[in-house]
Design an enzyme around this catalytic site. Structure first.
Site, PDB file in Angstrom:
ATOM      1  N   GLN A 102       1.015  -1.136   0.159  1.00 52.14           N
ATOM      2  CA  GLN A 102       0.122   0.083  -0.087  1.00 52.14           C
ATOM      3  C   GLN A 102       1.117   1.449  -0.132  1.00 52.14           C
ATOM      4  O   GLN A 102       0.514   2.194  -0.095  1.00 52.14           O
ATOM      5  CB  GLN A 102      -0.932  -0.133   1.341  1.00 52.14           C
ATOM      6  CG  GLN A 102      -1.832  -1.275   1.460  1.00 52.14           C
ATOM      7  CD  GLN A 102      -2.247  -1.350   2.721  1.00 52.14           C
ATOM      8  OE1 GLN A 102      -3.523  -0.708   3.084  1.00 52.14           O
ATOM      9  NE2 GLN A 102      -1.825  -1.975   3.426  1.00 52.14           N
ATOM     10  N   VAL A 104       3.658   3.916  -1.093  1.00 58.80           N
ATOM     11  CA  VAL A 104       3.983   4.813  -2.294  1.00 58.80           C
ATOM     12  C   VAL A 104       5.446   5.251  -2.337  1.00 58.80           C
ATOM     13  O   VAL A 104       5.794   5.917  -3.309  1.00 58.80           O
ATOM     14  CB  VAL A 104       3.169   5.890  -2.617  1.00 58.80           C
ATOM     15  CG1 VAL A 104       1.656   5.504  -2.778  1.00 58.80           C
ATOM     16  CG2 VAL A 104       2.844   7.006  -1.530  1.00 58.80           C
ATOM     17  N   HIS A 120      -1.530   1.356  -4.225  1.00 57.95           N
ATOM     18  CA  HIS A 120      -2.004   2.631  -4.106  1.00 57.95           C
ATOM     19  C   HIS A 120      -0.979   3.647  -5.089  1.00 57.95           C
ATOM     20  O   HIS A 120      -1.022   4.903  -4.858  1.00 57.95           O
ATOM     21  CB  HIS A 120      -1.648   3.165  -2.642  1.00 57.95           C
ATOM     22  CG  HIS A 120      -2.862   2.522  -1.821  1.00 57.95           C
ATOM     23  ND1 HIS A 120      -2.777   2.659  -0.533  1.00 57.95           N
ATOM     24  CD2 HIS A 120      -3.738   1.727  -1.979  1.00 57.95           C
ATOM     25  CE1 HIS A 120      -3.967   1.972   0.152  1.00 57.95           C
ATOM     26  NE2 HIS A 120      -4.562   1.525  -1.014  1.00 57.95           N
ATOM     27  N   CYS A 131      -6.323  13.957 -18.848  1.00 55.13           N
ATOM     28  CA  CYS A 131      -6.399  13.114 -20.130  1.00 55.13           C
ATOM     29  C   CYS A 131      -5.772  11.658 -19.495  1.00 55.13           C
ATOM     30  O   CYS A 131      -5.437  11.466 -18.317  1.00 55.13           O
ATOM     31  CB  CYS A 131      -5.576  13.455 -21.437  1.00 55.13           C
ATOM     32  SG  CYS A 131      -3.647  13.340 -21.095  1.00 55.13           S
ATOM     33  N   CYS A 150       0.346  19.120 -18.202  1.00 60.53           N
ATOM     34  CA  CYS A 150       0.475  18.117 -19.449  1.00 60.53           C
ATOM     35  C   CYS A 150       0.748  18.764 -20.882  1.00 60.53           C
ATOM     36  O   CYS A 150       0.033  19.567 -21.278  1.00 60.53           O
ATOM     37  CB  CYS A 150      -0.953  17.435 -19.582  1.00 60.53           C
ATOM     38  SG  CYS A 150      -1.018  16.072 -20.451  1.00 60.53           S
ATOM     39  N   THR A 203       0.611  -2.487   8.864  1.00 63.44           N
ATOM     40  CA  THR A 203      -0.570  -2.239   8.365  1.00 63.44           C
ATOM     41  C   THR A 203      -1.581  -2.141   9.478  1.00 63.44           C
ATOM     42  O   THR A 203      -1.922  -3.115  10.002  1.00 63.44           O
ATOM     43  CB  THR A 203      -0.970  -2.721   6.960  1.00 63.44           C
ATOM     44  OG1 THR A 203      -2.181  -1.874   6.549  1.00 63.44           O
ATOM     45  CG2 THR A 203      -1.163  -4.222   6.949  1.00 63.44           C
ATOM     46  N   ASN A 228       3.245  -6.706  13.288  1.00 63.00           N
ATOM     47  CA  ASN A 228       2.710  -5.491  13.351  1.00 63.00           C
ATOM     48  C   ASN A 228       3.521  -4.986  14.643  1.00 63.00           C
ATOM     49  O   ASN A 228       3.314  -5.730  15.596  1.00 63.00           O
ATOM     50  CB  ASN A 228       1.345  -5.210  13.222  1.00 63.00           C
ATOM     51  CG  ASN A 228       0.792  -3.820  12.650  1.00 63.00           C
ATOM     52  OD1 ASN A 228       1.305  -3.768  11.408  1.00 63.00           O
ATOM     53  ND2 ASN A 228       0.205  -2.839  13.488  1.00 63.00           N
ATOM     54  N   GLU A 230       1.840  -2.821  16.775  1.00 61.48           N
ATOM     55  CA  GLU A 230       0.871  -2.956  17.816  1.00 61.48           C
ATOM     56  C   GLU A 230      -0.349  -3.859  17.173  1.00 61.48           C
ATOM     57  O   GLU A 230      -0.325  -4.029  16.060  1.00 61.48           O
ATOM     58  CB  GLU A 230       0.142  -1.539  18.191  1.00 61.48           C
ATOM     59  CG  GLU A 230       1.124  -0.553  18.352  1.00 61.48           C
ATOM     60  CD  GLU A 230       0.995   1.106  17.834  1.00 61.48           C
ATOM     61  OE1 GLU A 230       1.429   1.754  18.236  1.00 61.48           O
ATOM     62  OE2 GLU A 230       0.322   1.024  17.080  1.00 61.48           O
TER      63      GLU A 230
END
Ligand code: OAD
Length: 259
Positions: A102, A104, A120, A131, A150, A203, A228, A230
């Site tokens: 997830q 980026v 993502h 476009c 663009c 996550t 994880n 937590e």
């Protein structure tokens, strides 16, 4: 619940297939902020101000400032032991492995991962807000007008159309091909009667459809793990939960401690 010191490697031998889903927590030890919780990105900048199509239509410069900061932060850090362990697992497992993130930030690719679905999108690509041209590499840091626009829209006489980060914002659909790669990988294990393993790392399990993959995998017969820091709200959905830092837990789970 398993403690990091008690972790034993996942049963990855021979035919087993492994799908790994990562979130912001895997990049935390590289030095990047997570989204939720104290000090999280969404505390400083409300989602609806910087990560929705409406926010971009209202104030594209503010949105670009946020993503330029994200680009600068990601550019300043390195992948950590958890990213590298996943890249090594891919080298060893080949087609039996798929990494779905997830994030980026580009750190999985920087660590060498190639069998990678960036669900993502990526900070390091841009696309036109008008476009349909495909996303393309972009490493600029716009902070104020004139914002990048663009060139194809300009050349076609369609006026100024701002470029935007090629990330998925709230209210936008995920790429159908990406989703198909995830569900296709999980279902193929069932067709091949191969043991299926699902591991989520770092996550909070709050954003869909990624948060639903664990249940989809379980329905296809997968054994499921969560690593994880937590215990998140959806911990109940996993067969095994390890509470610990990704750099400690992931290499151990993959049998790559100190590789
Ligand atoms: P969150 O910020 O919601 O959750 C990060 C999780 O990582 C938390 O549960 C932390 O406990 C855990 N964590 C923190 N440090 C860790 C460490 N060193 N090792 C292991 N775990 C650690 O981030 P995500 O779940 O990735 O979407 O958020 C999902 C999506 O929500 C993001 O992709 C983003 C966000 O809004 C979009 O922008 C579309």
């Amino acid at each position: 619940m398993t403690r990091p010191d008690d972790v034993t490697p996942l049963p990855l031998a021979e035919t087993a297939r492994l799908l790994v889903l990562t979130g912001a927590g895997i990049s935390a030890e590289s030095g990047l902020a997570t989204f939720r919780g104290g000090g999280g990105l969404w505390e400083a900048e409300p989602v609806e101000e910087v990560a929705t199509p409406a926010a971009f239509a209202r104030d594209p410069a503010r949105v670009w400032r946020f993503y330029s900061q994200r680009r600068a932060a990601a550019n300043a850090v390195r992948p950590n032991a958890a990213h590298f362990a996943l890249a090594e697992a891919e080298r060893r497992m080949g087609e039996r492995f798929l990494l779905v993130t997830q994030n980026v930030d580009g750190l999985h690719a920087a660590a060498g991962s190639e069998r990678l679905v960036e669900l993502h999108g990526s900070l390091w690509r841009a696309r036109c807000s008008r476009c349909g041209r495909p996303p393309f590499p972009d490493r600029r840091y716009p902070v104020e007008p004139p914002l990048p626009s663009c060139d194809r829209c300009a050349a076609d006489g369609r006026g100024v159309a701002y470029l935007r980060p090629a990330v998925v914002w709230f209210g936008e659909p995920l790429d159908a091909g990406d989703q198909y790669r995830v569900t296709g990988f999980l279902s193929r294990g069932r067709l091949e009667h191969a043991p299926l393993l699902f591991l989520a790392v770092g996550t909070s399990g709050t954003v869909y459809p990624a948060a639903a993959y664990v249940r989809y995998a379980a329905e296809l017969g997968a054994t499921t793990w969560l690593a994880n820091l937590e215990r998140p709200d959806n911990a109940w959905a996993f067969d095994h939960v390890v509470e610990g830092a990704a750099t400690q837990v992931v290499p151990r789970l993959l049998g790559l401690d100190g590789f």
